[in-house]
Design a protein around this motif. Structure first.
Motif, PDB file in Angstrom:
ATOM      1  N   GLU A 108      33.506  39.684  79.872  1.00 40.82           N
ATOM      2  CA  GLU A 108      33.831  41.056  80.244  1.00 40.82           C
ATOM      3  C   GLU A 108      33.787  41.960  79.026  1.00 40.82           C
ATOM      4  O   GLU A 108      33.259  43.083  79.086  1.00 40.82           O
ATOM      5  CB  GLU A 108      35.231  41.083  80.876  1.00 40.82           C
ATOM      6  CG  GLU A 108      35.678  42.471  81.320  1.00 40.82           C
ATOM      7  CD  GLU A 108      37.070  42.463  81.918  1.00 40.82           C
ATOM      8  OE1 GLU A 108      37.836  43.420  81.659  1.00 40.82           O
ATOM      9  OE2 GLU A 108      37.398  41.497  82.645  1.00 40.82           O
ATOM     10  N   ALA A 109      34.323  41.484  77.907  1.00 38.10           N
ATOM     11  CA  ALA A 109      34.286  42.272  76.671  1.00 38.10           C
ATOM     12  C   ALA A 109      32.848  42.465  76.191  1.00 38.10           C
ATOM     13  O   ALA A 109      32.481  43.532  75.673  1.00 38.10           O
ATOM     14  CB  ALA A 109      35.114  41.575  75.594  1.00 38.10           C
ATOM     15  N   GLU A 110      32.029  41.441  76.371  1.00 36.85           N
ATOM     16  CA  GLU A 110      30.625  41.539  75.989  1.00 36.85           C
ATOM     17  C   GLU A 110      29.913  42.601  76.807  1.00 36.85           C
ATOM     18  O   GLU A 110      29.103  43.380  76.279  1.00 36.85           O
ATOM     19  CB  GLU A 110      29.973  40.176  76.198  1.00 36.85           C
ATOM     20  CG  GLU A 110      28.512  40.099  75.799  1.00 36.85           C
ATOM     21  CD  GLU A 110      27.933  38.722  76.042  1.00 36.85           C
ATOM     22  OE1 GLU A 110      26.928  38.631  76.793  1.00 36.85           O
ATOM     23  OE2 GLU A 110      28.473  37.741  75.507  1.00 36.85           O
ATOM     24  N   LEU A 111      30.208  42.648  78.100  1.00 39.25           N
ATOM     25  CA  LEU A 111      29.599  43.653  78.973  1.00 39.25           C
ATOM     26  C   LEU A 111      30.063  45.051  78.598  1.00 39.25           C
ATOM     27  O   LEU A 111      29.266  45.998  78.559  1.00 39.25           O
ATOM     28  CB  LEU A 111      29.947  43.345  80.426  1.00 39.25           C
ATOM     29  CG  LEU A 111      29.217  44.153  81.496  1.00 39.25           C
ATOM     30  CD1 LEU A 111      27.711  43.960  81.388  1.00 39.25           C
ATOM     31  CD2 LEU A 111      29.706  43.762  82.884  1.00 39.25           C
ATOM     32  N   ALA A 112      31.362  45.195  78.300  1.00 41.43           N
ATOM     33  CA  ALA A 112      31.890  46.494  77.888  1.00 41.43           C
ATOM     34  C   ALA A 112      31.225  46.960  76.600  1.00 41.43           C
ATOM     35  O   ALA A 112      30.870  48.139  76.457  1.00 41.43           O
ATOM     36  CB  ALA A 112      33.408  46.407  77.718  1.00 41.43           C
TER      37      ALA A 112
END
Length: 243
Positions: A108-112
């Motif tokens: 999720e952090a990577e996508l953000a």
């Protein structure tokens, strides 16, 4: 009221016209390549044999053999190529699915971070990533699109590629043989039929590309004609030398 109606009509027209053609190459690429290859390779093969001053029956047999061999070869090659590509993508999707299951917060952090790199404000990017990551399958689709450049639900089919390639090659390769099968005794009817087919194929391809029909048709005609001319010259040279 009239302004609102006009705006609604414009939105409706935009929605109806704003569609895109299939660019994944599931059937178009092998079909186009197969037809062009069938026409050019069989025409070149037959002109090479005819250039050697061999009789009509030998030219017909050569053309039919070239059709069968080429069609099966193209189908097998396309199937193997597309199947291998699909298996590679599926293996990468399995890796991504495993990462999403084991490390959901990191993904999720990577996508953000990806959204931030594209100009989205950090707070908004984090919220979008959070909402997109709630559904594992949706998260997988988004990560696949962003990281691999593929749509998991729209992978090319090896069978479709093979059948398209086989059928189009056979049709293309049949054109230069057809005049002989109908009774022609010289090479010219076969050459003219094949060149007309090349121009027509190029013109049809232009319907799904940005090229003009005459440019695309003329390009294919010149390429096929050049291949046929070279092989005819070689056939004449070798036929004279052997004789």
């Amino acid at each position: 009221m009239a302004i609102i109606d006009n705006e609604a009509a414009l939105h409706e027209a935009h929605r109806d016209n704003h569609t895109h053609r299939d660019v994944n190459g599931g059937w178009l690429r092998p079909a186009v390549f197969g037809a062009m290859d069938g026409l050019v390779s069989n025409l070149a093969l037959m002109t090479g044999v005819a250039g050697g001053a061999l009789d009509r029956q030998v030219v017909i047999l050569t053309g039919l053999a070239g059709l069968a061999a080429g069609a099966f070869s193209m189908a097998a090659g396309e199937y193997t190529s597309v199947a291998s590509q699909r298996e590679l993508v599926e293996a990468e999707l399995a890796v991504e699915r495993r990462e999403l299951r084991k490390y959901p917060k990191d993904e999720e952090a990577e996508l953000a971070a990806l959204y931030v790199s594209r100009g989205v404000e950090p707070a908004l990017a984090s919220e979008v990533a959070r909402q997109m990551s709630r559904d594992p399958e949706q998260a997988l689709e988004i990560h696949a699109r962003e990281e691999l450049g593929v749509d998991p639900g729209d992978l090319p089919s090896p069978t479709v590629a093979a059948v398209s390639s086989f059928g189009s090659f056979a049709v293309g390769a049949l054109l230069p043989v057809l005049p002989y099968l109908l009774g022609a005794a010289s090479l010219w009817p076969a050459v003219l039929t094949a060149l007309a087919g090349l121009f027509l194929c190029g013109a049809v391809v232009a319907k799904v590309t940005a090229r003009t029909w005459w440019y695309s048709g003329l390009r294919q005609l010149l390429l096929g004609g050049a291949a046929a001319g070279v092989t005819y010259a070689l056939g004449s040279l070798f036929g004279t030398a052997v004789g």
